[in-house]
Design a protein around this motif. Structure first.
Motif, mmCIF file in Angstrom:
data_model
loop_
_atom_site.group_PDB
_atom_site.id
_atom_site.type_symbol
_atom_site.label_atom_id
_atom_site.label_comp_id
_atom_site.label_asym_id
_atom_site.label_seq_id
_atom_site.Cartn_x
_atom_site.Cartn_y
_atom_site.Cartn_z
ATOM 1 N N HIS A 1 0.864 -1.170 0.000
ATOM 2 C CA HIS A 1 0.000 0.000 0.000
ATOM 3 C C HIS A 1 0.908 1.230 0.000
ATOM 4 O O HIS A 1 1.756 1.375 0.883
ATOM 5 N N VAL A 2 0.754 2.092 -1.031
ATOM 6 C CA VAL A 2 1.629 3.246 -1.200
ATOM 7 C C VAL A 2 0.798 4.511 -1.411
ATOM 8 O O VAL A 2 -0.417 4.445 -1.631
ATOM 9 N N GLU A 3 1.462 5.656 -1.352
ATOM 10 C CA GLU A 3 0.802 6.921 -1.670
ATOM 11 C C GLU A 3 1.731 7.777 -2.506
ATOM 12 O O GLU A 3 2.945 7.587 -2.498
ATOM 13 N N TRP A 4 1.118 8.699 -3.258
ATOM 14 C CA TRP A 4 1.872 9.588 -4.141
ATOM 15 C C TRP A 4 1.103 10.871 -4.298
ATOM 16 O O TRP A 4 -0.095 10.943 -4.024
ATOM 17 N N ASN A 5 1.794 11.906 -4.731
ATOM 18 C CA ASN A 5 1.192 13.222 -4.912
ATOM 19 C C ASN A 5 0.707 13.341 -6.350
ATOM 20 O O ASN A 5 1.452 13.090 -7.290
ATOM 21 N N MET B 1 -2.793 14.131 -2.389
ATOM 22 C CA MET B 1 -2.245 12.813 -2.077
ATOM 23 C C MET B 1 -3.259 11.725 -2.419
ATOM 24 O O MET B 1 -4.438 11.835 -2.105
ATOM 25 N N SER C 1 -3.728 7.321 -2.563
ATOM 26 C CA SER C 1 -3.161 6.066 -2.080
ATOM 27 C C SER C 1 -3.732 4.910 -2.883
ATOM 28 O O SER C 1 -4.810 4.999 -3.473
ATOM 29 N N LYS D 1 -2.785 0.383 -4.084
ATOM 30 C CA LYS D 1 -2.043 -0.856 -3.916
ATOM 31 C C LYS D 1 -1.295 -1.180 -5.203
ATOM 32 O O LYS D 1 -1.850 -1.101 -6.293
ATOM 33 N N ASP E 1 -7.117 3.497 -4.251
ATOM 34 C CA ASP E 1 -8.041 3.000 -3.232
ATOM 35 C C ASP E 1 -9.458 3.523 -3.440
ATOM 36 O O ASP E 1 -10.427 2.818 -3.198
ATOM 37 N N LYS F 1 5.729 6.522 -1.676
ATOM 38 C CA LYS F 1 6.161 6.215 -0.311
ATOM 39 C C LYS F 1 5.151 5.254 0.280
ATOM 40 O O LYS F 1 3.970 5.254 -0.088
ATOM 41 N N LYS F 2 5.622 4.388 1.166
ATOM 42 C CA LYS F 2 4.727 3.416 1.773
ATOM 43 C C LYS F 2 3.718 4.130 2.656
ATOM 44 O O LYS F 2 4.043 5.060 3.373
ATOM 45 N N ALA F 3 2.480 3.667 2.555
ATOM 46 C CA ALA F 3 1.384 4.271 3.335
ATOM 47 C C ALA F 3 1.198 3.526 4.641
ATOM 48 O O ALA F 3 1.579 2.403 4.794
#
Length: 69
Positions: A10-14, A19, A21, A23, A53, A67-69
């Protein structure tokens, strides 16, 4: 470039919307045609396919954008 992401992480990005998030569903290590454009990928610099998500939107990013969420 070293990365520590795996399928299922599970990650997130801008994004333009802020932001986001999701998978990781695939890791591309060879050049791939994605949404009509060639994306350059290699073992040393892979790109990650990620399903949001909140929506069914699929994005592709390099490790530096995640980056990992």
């Amino acid at each position: 470039m070293e990365h520590d992401f795996s399928v299922g992480d599970h990650v997130e990005w801008n994004s333009e919307a802020g932001m986001v998030s999701g998978k990781i569903t695939k890791i591309h290590t060879k050049d791939v045609r994605y949404k009509g454009h060639w994306r350059r990928c290699s073992q040393e610099d892979p790109q990650f396919e990620i399903k949001s998500d909140k929506t069914d939107h699929v994005a592709m990013h390099k490790a530096g954008a995640l980056k990992k969420a």
